[in-house]
Design an enzyme around this catalytic site. Sequence first.
Site, short mmCIF file in Angstrom:
data_model
loop_
_atom_site.label_atom_id
_atom_site.label_comp_id
_atom_site.label_asym_id
_atom_site.label_seq_id
_atom_site.Cartn_x
_atom_site.Cartn_y
_atom_site.Cartn_z
N GLY A 72 0.97 -1.34 0.13
CA GLY A 72 -0.05 -0.15 -0.20
C GLY A 72 0.54 0.90 -0.31
N THR A 73 1.67 1.68 1.46
CA THR A 73 2.47 2.10 0.64
C THR A 73 2.86 3.53 -0.74
OG1 THR A 73 3.23 2.07 3.23
CG2 THR A 73 4.52 3.33 1.82
N ASN A 152 -8.36 3.30 7.88
CA ASN A 152 -7.28 2.52 9.23
C ASN A 152 -7.86 2.62 10.77
OD1 ASN A 152 -5.97 4.79 8.25
ND2 ASN A 152 -4.33 3.77 9.53
N GLN A 180 -7.50 -1.19 3.52
CA GLN A 180 -8.04 -1.50 4.69
C GLN A 180 -9.97 -2.26 4.35
OE1 GLN A 180 -7.44 -1.81 8.12
NE2 GLN A 180 -5.70 -0.86 8.01
N SER A 200 -2.80 -3.97 -0.34
CA SER A 200 -2.23 -5.04 0.22
C SER A 200 -2.23 -5.80 1.01
CB SER A 200 -1.28 -3.77 0.78
OG SER A 200 -0.25 -4.41 1.96
N HIS A 202 -1.35 -7.64 3.06
CA HIS A 202 -1.92 -8.66 4.00
C HIS A 202 -2.24 -8.38 4.30
CE1 HIS A 202 0.21 -5.00 6.07
NE2 HIS A 202 0.66 -4.56 5.36
N CYS A 326 1.73 1.40 12.28
CA CYS A 326 2.60 2.54 11.48
C CYS A 326 3.22 3.69 12.34
CB CYS A 326 2.40 2.75 9.73
SG CYS A 326 1.76 1.60 8.92
#
Length: 396
Positions: A72-73, A152, A180, A200, A202, A326
């Site tokens: 995602g980042t 999130n 999310q 993402s 995970h 994060c």
Amino acid sequence: MDKMIYLDNAATTRTKKEVVEAMLPYFTEQFGNAASVYSFGANNRTVIQEARETVANALGAKPEEIYFTSGGTESDNWAIKAAAEAYRAKGNHIITSRIEHHAVLHTCEYLEKNGCEVTYLDVDEYGRISIDELKRAIRKDTILISIMFANNEIGTIEPVKEIGEVAREHGILFHTDAVQAFAHVPIDVDEMNIDMLSASAHKFGGPKGIGFLYIRTGVKIRNFMHGGSQERKRRAGTQNVPSIAGIKKAVELALANQEEDRRRVEELRDYLVKRVTEEIPYTKYNGHPTKRLPGNTNFCFRFIEGESLLIMLDMKGICASSGSACTSGSLDPSHVLLAIGLPHEIAHGSLRLTLGDETTKEEIDTTVDCLKEIVSHLRSMSPLYEDFIKKQKDVR
């Protein structure tokens, strides 16, 4: 406690057994580089294409609009930085919100130092932006709107379809951070007028280190990684075939049971919220009451520090968080909770419990029982709580 209770699924999820099994052959047997000319490596291009098709189908997109990234980042950085560069001739104004993930906020701050202007929209007490305020923020030089699909920390789902309609009406790109939300709630990029979307693996039972960026056909966006010709020359670097096979399987599993899992998790979430708010006094439930992610809960307990609460929960084998993973090293209160209007002293007492498809009612009951005990203990040591109770008695 004999068994760990994991209630931090917004931070990461367990990689599903079926996903690991799908990945294993590409580490030791079919390990060839997909960019190779010889068939041993080139055969893996089929695996990548099938994964691209699976992800695209989940969004109502085309396979050629899916670009695999490290997560995602990277996807957020690519979408925002590359759009700012590609559309510089049209303008340098970006619109986002105050409650975005730091992958978006810090990217926007970086662009502000390099000539861009950014408008940060306020949110209401539930964390939703105002469509009217969005319309008022649009300028002739606005090139991008980047608003997350769902928050999130507090789980609130934004009015994504309406945002997309406004963006399309004004000829502005619309990017959404759906890290999310993807695989947890239905998303159709055409119906919602989404031009770019980040996700993402995970966050929905896939491996860490793999995600994707959806880029609508026709969007003129610059390359983010320079080097080889992978990902149709837009994102260089040897393709991570094991993880791409993993994200494919994770998407398949998530979509196969999406509605069933959503209903079950929502029932558990509502049960958790009912018990906490009814059995622990001076508790605030954060986020929208209905327009929120199925497994997200976020509470603020007055007169205690969230860090102490997390440590004591950990001692009892319960994994939770105070907000975004994060920013777990930060002592500052959540920027999201401050944005929805909570004072610092209340925002400091936050707790995020996020449920997954493996969460059980027994785990919820155990967690709430522990919470009651811990909150009571921490408040018993708080001079602020003691003064508050004394004033309450004096009023009576």
